[in-house]
Design an enzyme around this catalytic site. Structure first.
Site, PDB file in Angstrom:
ATOM      1  N   ASP A  32      -6.994  -9.843  -0.466  1.00  0.00           N
ATOM      2  CA  ASP A  32      -7.503  -9.965  -1.945  1.00  0.00           C
ATOM      3  C   ASP A  32      -6.009  -9.335  -2.039  1.00  0.00           C
ATOM      4  O   ASP A  32      -4.857  -9.073  -1.704  1.00  0.00           O
ATOM      5  CB  ASP A  32      -8.498  -8.662  -2.552  1.00  0.00           C
ATOM      6  CG  ASP A  32      -9.003  -9.429  -3.735  1.00  0.00           C
ATOM      7  OD1 ASP A  32      -7.876  -9.475  -4.897  1.00  0.00           O
ATOM      8  OD2 ASP A  32      -9.749  -9.864  -4.044  1.00  0.00           O
ATOM      9  N   LYS A  50     -16.500  -5.836  -2.327  1.00  0.00           N
ATOM     10  CA  LYS A  50     -15.279  -5.488  -2.807  1.00  0.00           C
ATOM     11  C   LYS A  50     -14.604  -3.784  -2.335  1.00  0.00           C
ATOM     12  O   LYS A  50     -15.558  -2.973  -1.916  1.00  0.00           O
ATOM     13  CB  LYS A  50     -15.274  -5.579  -3.958  1.00  0.00           C
ATOM     14  CG  LYS A  50     -13.731  -5.773  -4.283  1.00  0.00           C
ATOM     15  CD  LYS A  50     -13.233  -7.504  -3.865  1.00  0.00           C
ATOM     16  CE  LYS A  50     -13.104  -8.125  -4.405  1.00  0.00           C
ATOM     17  NZ  LYS A  50     -12.819  -9.448  -4.753  1.00  0.00           N
TER      18      LYS A  50
HETATM   19  N1  GLU Z   1     -10.950 -12.112  -2.089  1.00  0.00           N
HETATM   20  C1  GLU Z   1     -10.831 -13.021  -2.581  1.00  0.00           C
HETATM   21  C2  GLU Z   1     -12.354 -12.723  -3.547  1.00  0.00           C
HETATM   22  O1  GLU Z   1     -12.222 -12.517  -4.384  1.00  0.00           O
HETATM   23  C3  GLU Z   1     -12.026 -13.862  -1.347  1.00  0.00           C
HETATM   24  C4  GLU Z   1     -13.037 -12.648  -1.006  1.00  0.00           C
HETATM   25  C5  GLU Z   1     -13.954 -13.513   0.707  1.00  0.00           C
HETATM   26  O2  GLU Z   1     -12.773 -14.415   1.121  1.00  0.00           O
HETATM   27  O3  GLU Z   1     -14.636 -12.893   0.777  1.00  0.00           O
HETATM   28  O4  GLU Z   1     -13.139 -14.016  -3.672  1.00  0.00           O
END
Ligand code: GLU
Length: 428
Positions: free
Chosen positions: A146, A106
């Site tokens: 996100d 993240k």
């Molecule tokens: N941000 C999204 C999550 O928390 C997607 C993450 C992604 O697609 O890599 O799952």
């Protein structure tokens, strides 16, 4: 965290509980309690008025035993290293529970993107990549959107990486715009994925979707498509949505006596998820305080904003008819809320199962980027439905077999898969 427990402490606490249930070797548990790698950096950006502003950026790579780290980048004014750590940890479990060959990561920047011009946003995005490009890539870490980030931003970031590395590399970011290396269905994926799991939970509990009412928190990407899916796929009614009003810097709840029409609300919502109040009022919507969403009469509660909003205090205000809580957001329910759900026999679909549709479609996007061959929207959503349904039943079966709460069952499935991958690679 609404004055509650720190998000990373919460992620560790949840993990510790399940590690104990699983009788996990304490040394292996110690590896998984912490991220493998963490980056913290400053991003100087030239603003439109000529001044220089310095932003704080992060990337955390929690575990890549099962494949490249994967997870979004948040642009949020109250981002901290610890929220990013928690979210990276949850991504490891999310990819494992969805059974996609990826690890967890993240990223974030402390910023309110609504305060920046388009060009300032672009420079900030490129600055994040200039700091991180040597440590990301299709084979080691693939970021995505996100909270506060958009497909357009992923397009700029992919472009910056491609320039710096000297090769067009679409697979380094997912959630890119259509026509710019993105996948059909990625926009709808997280919200629709939430609804596929709600549908399966209703089958399991013998609840009629057409007689169902949902109260939804948020009106960003996840809530928008969860609301649409609840109405169009399940035939249910949405009592309310809430949204963050960026002008008044507080949230509001929008309800309608006939149920909200999410497609209409979308036409009066800006890119940051703020709904136009005057237009909503003209169409007969009642606008109340942002906290009110949790009190609405419903049998399905979908918290799909940010972490910690369903906690020891707010959970007591919840409608007595709630049978299912579907966690569209990451970490929306605190351990006190879990205790309440257990006591009151409320069926919880934990975040890293419930909202895994986004990352699953991100995985499909990177597969299409690698093949340089693209699927139709129907193919993507069909594959997504299959994956989410399998993931849901994998967790449900574990929960029934071991007689454990759904969140613990999801952790058991996920931890088991990650530990196995670490063992197969000879790490532990
Ligand atoms: N941000 C999204 C999550 O928390 C997607 C993450 C992604 O697609 O890599 O799952």
């Amino acid at each position: 965290m609404s004055g509650q427990i720190n998000a990373f402490e919460m992620a560790q606490k949840q993990f510790d509980g399940v590690a104990e249930l699983l009788n996990l070797d304490p040394q292996i548990a110690e590896v998984l309690r912490w991220p493998m790698r963490e980056y913290s950096f400053r991003i100087p950006v030239r603003m439109d008025d000529g001044s220089l502003r310095v932003f704080q950026g992060f990337r955390v790579q929690h575990n890549d035993a099962r494949g490249p780290n994967k997870g979004g980048i948040r642009f949020h004014p109250s981002e901290t290293f610890d929220t990013v750590r928690a979210l990276a940890t949850w991504m490891t479990w999310k990819c494992a529970v969805a059974d996609i060959p990826l690890g967890g990561g993240k990223g974030g920047i402390i910023v309110d993107p609504a305060t920046l011009s388009v060009h300032e946003k672009e420079r900030l995005c490129r600055g994040w990549v200039q700091n991180m490009w040597k440590n990301i890539g299709p084979r080691n870490d693939v970021p995505a959107p996100d909270v506060g980030t958009t497909p357009q931003m992923m397009g700029w970031m992919m472009d910056e990486y491609s320039k710096l590395s000297g090769q067009y590399t679409p697979g380094v970011f997912t959630g890119k715009p259509l026509g710019g290396g993105g996948s059909e269905g990625r926009t709808e994926a997280t919200g629709y994925g939430v609804i596929y799991t709600v549908r399966e939970a209703m089958k399991h509990l013998g609840i009629d979707p057409k007689e169902s009412v949902a109260a939804i928190e948020g009106f960003g990407n996840v809530s928008q498509y969860a609301a649409i899916g609840f109405v169009e796929m399940l035939g249910g009614k949405v009592a309310c949505v809430s949204c963050w009003d960026r002008n008044e810097k507080k949230s509001f709840t929008y309800s309608h006596k006939n149920g909200v029409n999410p497609r209409f609300l979308l036409t009066i919502t800006d890119q940051y998820g703020t709904i136009d109040k005057a237009k909503a009022q003209d169409a007969g919507y009642v606008i109340e305080d942002g906290e009110k969403w949790i009190e609405k009469e419903c049998n399905v509660l979908i918290p799909a904003a940010i972490e910690g909003h369903v906690n020891g205090d707010t959970v007591k205000k919840m409608s007595k008819s709630v049978k299912i809580v579907a966690e569209g957001a990451n970490g929306p329910c605190t351990p006190e809320a879990d205790e309440f759900f257990k006591k009151n026999n409320i069926f919880d679909i934990p975040d890293f199962l419930c909202n895994a549709g986004g990352v699953t479609t991100s995985y499909f996007e990177s597969v299409q980027n690698d093949m340089n061959f693209y699927w139709t929207k129907e193919e993507v959503l069909q594959k997504l439905d299959t994956k989410m349904t399998q993931a849901f039943h994998g967790v449900l079966n574990m929960s029934l077999k071991e007689k454990v709460y759904m969140r613990d069952a999801a952790y058991m499935v996920a931890i088991d898969r990650v530990v196995k991958a670490m063992q197969l690679r000879g790490w532990v």
